[in-house]
Structures are given as structure tokens and as C-alpha cells.
Design a protein around this motif. Structure first.
Motif, PDB file in Angstrom:
ATOM      1  N   LEU A   1       0.859  -1.188   0.000  1.00 21.08           N
ATOM      2  CA  LEU A   1       0.000   0.000   0.000  1.00 21.08           C
ATOM      3  C   LEU A   1       0.893   1.235   0.000  1.00 21.08           C
ATOM      4  CD1 LEU A   1      -2.951   1.071   0.155  1.00 21.08           C
ATOM      5  CD2 LEU A   1      -2.548   1.375   2.612  1.00 21.08           C
TER       6      LEU A   1
ATOM      7  N   LYS B   1      -0.577  -8.106  -8.974  1.00 20.61           N
ATOM      8  CA  LYS B   1      -0.769  -6.670  -9.099  1.00 20.61           C
ATOM      9  C   LYS B   1       0.317  -5.886  -8.369  1.00 20.61           C
ATOM     10  CE  LYS B   1      -5.816  -7.043  -9.439  1.00 20.61           C
ATOM     11  NZ  LYS B   1      -7.099  -6.661  -8.811  1.00 20.61           N
TER      12      LYS B   1
ATOM     13  N   THR C   1      -1.064  -0.841  -4.336  1.00 20.53           N
ATOM     14  CA  THR C   1      -2.179   0.097  -4.448  1.00 20.53           C
ATOM     15  C   THR C   1      -1.683   1.475  -4.027  1.00 20.53           C
ATOM     16  OG1 THR C   1      -3.865  -1.584  -4.052  1.00 20.53           O
ATOM     17  CG2 THR C   1      -4.453   0.685  -3.500  1.00 20.53           C
TER      18      THR C   1
ATOM     19  N   ILE D   1      -2.736   5.329  -2.847  1.00 23.56           N
ATOM     20  CA  ILE D   1      -3.865   6.093  -2.309  1.00 23.56           C
ATOM     21  C   ILE D   1      -3.432   7.482  -1.854  1.00 23.56           C
ATOM     22  CG2 ILE D   1      -5.053   4.011  -1.524  1.00 23.56           C
ATOM     23  CD1 ILE D   1      -4.195   4.799   1.344  1.00 23.56           C
TER      24      ILE D   1
ATOM     25  N   VAL E   1      -8.362   6.422  -4.216  1.00 26.50           N
ATOM     26  CA  VAL E   1      -7.501   5.393  -4.788  1.00 26.50           C
ATOM     27  C   VAL E   1      -7.042   5.848  -6.168  1.00 26.50           C
ATOM     28  CG1 VAL E   1      -7.391   3.017  -5.633  1.00 26.50           C
ATOM     29  CG2 VAL E   1      -8.563   3.512  -3.486  1.00 26.50           C
TER      30      VAL E   1
ATOM     31  N   ARG F   1      -4.549   4.147  -7.826  1.00 22.36           N
ATOM     32  CA  ARG F   1      -4.318   2.895  -8.561  1.00 22.36           C
ATOM     33  C   ARG F   1      -4.678   1.744  -7.636  1.00 22.36           C
ATOM     34  NH1 ARG F   1       1.729   1.515  -9.996  1.00 22.36           N
ATOM     35  NH2 ARG F   1       1.765   0.837  -7.827  1.00 22.36           N
ATOM     36  N   GLU F   2      -5.661   0.955  -8.047  1.00 25.20           N
ATOM     37  CA  GLU F   2      -5.992  -0.216  -7.247  1.00 25.20           C
ATOM     38  C   GLU F   2      -5.068  -1.359  -7.648  1.00 25.20           C
ATOM     39  OE1 GLU F   2      -9.729  -3.026  -5.797  1.00 25.20           O
ATOM     40  OE2 GLU F   2      -9.994  -1.689  -7.510  1.00 25.20           O
TER      41      GLU F   2
ATOM     42  N   SER G   1      -7.013  -4.342  -2.118  1.00 25.38           N
ATOM     43  CA  SER G   1      -8.269  -4.027  -2.789  1.00 25.38           C
ATOM     44  C   SER G   1      -9.011  -2.874  -2.118  1.00 25.38           C
ATOM     45  CB  SER G   1      -9.176  -5.261  -2.807  1.00 25.38           C
ATOM     46  OG  SER G   1      -9.600  -5.581  -1.488  1.00 25.38           O
ATOM     47  N   VAL G   2      -9.910  -2.264  -2.883  1.00 23.15           N
ATOM     48  CA  VAL G   2     -10.777  -1.224  -2.332  1.00 23.15           C
ATOM     49  C   VAL G   2     -11.600  -1.795  -1.186  1.00 23.15           C
ATOM     50  CG1 VAL G   2     -12.805   0.200  -2.826  1.00 23.15           C
ATOM     51  CG2 VAL G   2     -10.880   0.183  -4.421  1.00 23.15           C
TER      52      VAL G   2
ATOM     53  N   VAL H   1     -14.102   5.391   0.337  1.00 26.09           N
ATOM     54  CA  VAL H   1     -13.142   5.377  -0.758  1.00 26.09           C
ATOM     55  C   VAL H   1     -13.766   5.903  -2.048  1.00 26.09           C
ATOM     56  CG1 VAL H   1     -11.660   3.908  -2.198  1.00 26.09           C
ATOM     57  CG2 VAL H   1     -11.890   3.438   0.252  1.00 26.09           C
TER      58      VAL H   1
ATOM     59  N   ILE I   1     -12.641   6.564  -6.260  1.00 26.17           N
ATOM     60  CA  ILE I   1     -11.683   6.114  -7.266  1.00 26.17           C
ATOM     61  C   ILE I   1     -11.324   7.297  -8.163  1.00 26.17           C
ATOM     62  CG2 ILE I   1     -11.161   4.432  -9.053  1.00 26.17           C
ATOM     63  CD1 ILE I   1     -11.819   3.169  -6.359  1.00 26.17           C
TER      64      ILE I   1
END
Length: 204
Positions: free
Chosen positions: A82, A165, A168, A170, A180, A182-183, A187-188, A198, A200
């Protein structure tokens, strides 16, 4: 690890594993080294370089900001993938931050990456170890030979990145509000489960 520390201390760039992907990095306090990372990667100068630290106690090397939400997120998701936007210290190289002075930082969940920052006693750059336009990699055999050739030192021993992935990314908007950008690996849903509202960000 010693060869990477030696290379970074000399202002060179290195390739090393993170919890998600291989990273191309350097001593984040060296403007010349940061520019070398961008030159090798072919990364646009308008895209700030992300950072890794080796613990929450190293945040002061990156930012003076300590909002309660940041500390709560760090407690919940660090070490791990994160990346949180924070106001960068003015003495850090300009290529680490956006036009508003923000850079992204995380405490890496990979033991080698985390220890590399701790032993250097500085934040380190952690952009994916691939040439611009190529796919990020999680296996040593997939690293670009050209990239390996240009790096001052490379670490390819286990544990290797898990792949999947990227981190993320934030932005903290308030005590319980996040954006966010970039996710990724976090995860969200996981962010919402911690009580955060949250939104996006629109694709750039």
C-alpha cells in the motif's frame, strides 16, 4: 546485500525484489542517482518515482506529515503493498514528487527490500524493473538483459516477488476518506473494511 549497499552509496542504481515485483532503485536522497533511474528506465519526468522505507520509524526521512489516517493505514497494511501519498520533504530530489509536492511511500513487505532501506538508513526508489513500455516482472529470468547490464548491482536470490498486481496507491483526503489512484494488491474492499470511505480517481 553488501554489493547493493555499496552500489547505492556510490550513487549507482540497483535491481532488487519487492513483495510484488522486481524494482529498479537507488538512494532516494541522491538527485543524480534518481535521474539515472529515470534515464535507464526511459520513464517520463512527469511521473514521480515511488519510495520504499524499512519501517514506520523511517517516515520522517520522507515527510513531516503524520495525519491520524496515515498512521492507521500504516498500522493496518504495512509492511505491505500500500503506497500512500505524503508531502515530501523539500530537500528530497524534485523527481520524487508531483507538482503539488507529494510523493508515494510504503514500508515494503519483502524482507530484503525492507532491510535494504534500513541498512542504507535512507528511503530507496522502487519503480518497477522494466524498460518503459515493457511488462513489469516477478521472476529473475524475465528481467531485461539491458536493464541488468546498466544496473550497478542486481539481487536475484529468493525469496522472489509474488507477482500479480503492483502496490495500491492512495491519497488521504480526511480522517476517514481516501482516494484510490491505482488499485493494486490491496483491494478497495480491504480499505473499506477498515472503515474508510473510498473514491476512485479518474484515469489519467
Amino acid at each position: 546485500m553488501q554489493n547493493l549497499l555499496k552500489a547505492m552509496t556510490a550513487g549507482d542504481v540497483v535491481v532488487y525484489p519487492t513483495e510484488t515485483l522486481y524494482a529498479l532503485g537507488c538512494d532516494a536522497t541522491s538527485e543524480a542517482a534518481c535521474e539515472k533511474v529515470m534515464d535507464i528506465k526511459g520513464r517520463s519526468a512527469v511521473k514521480p518515482l515511488p519510495l520504499i522505507i524499512g519501517g514506520v520509524d523511517m517516515l520522517g526521512l520522507v515527510t513531516d506529515d503524520r495525519p491520524a489516517a496515515l498512521l492507521e493505514l500504516a498500522s493496518s497494511f504495512w509492511p505491505g503493498p500500500l503506497s500512500i501519498l505524503v508531502k515530501a520533504l523539500p530537500e528530497l530530489p524534485s523527481c520524487l514528487s508531483d507538482e503539488d509536492g507529494y510523493t508515494s511511500v510504503r514500508w515494503s513487505g519483502h524482507p530484503f527490500a525492507s532491510e535494504l532501506s534500513r541498512r542504507l538508513r535512507k528511503p530507496i526508489v522502487a519503480t518497477s524493473a522494466n524498460l518503459s513500455g515493457e511488462v513489469p516482472v516477478a521472476l529473475p529470468e524475465d528481467l531485461s538483459p539491458r536493464l541488468v547490464e546498466l544496473a550497478g548491482a542486481v539481487y536475484v536470490d529468493p525469496p522472489w516477488p509474488k507477482g500479480g498486481k503492483p502496490s495500491t496507491v492512495i491519497r488521504v483526503l480526511g480522517a476517514t476518506r481516501l482516494e484510490v489512484l491505482r488499485e493494486g494488491a490491496v483491494s478497495v474492499k480491504k480499505l473499506c473494511d477498515k472503515g474508510f470511505s473510498v473514491t476512485i480517481a479518474a484515469p489519467q
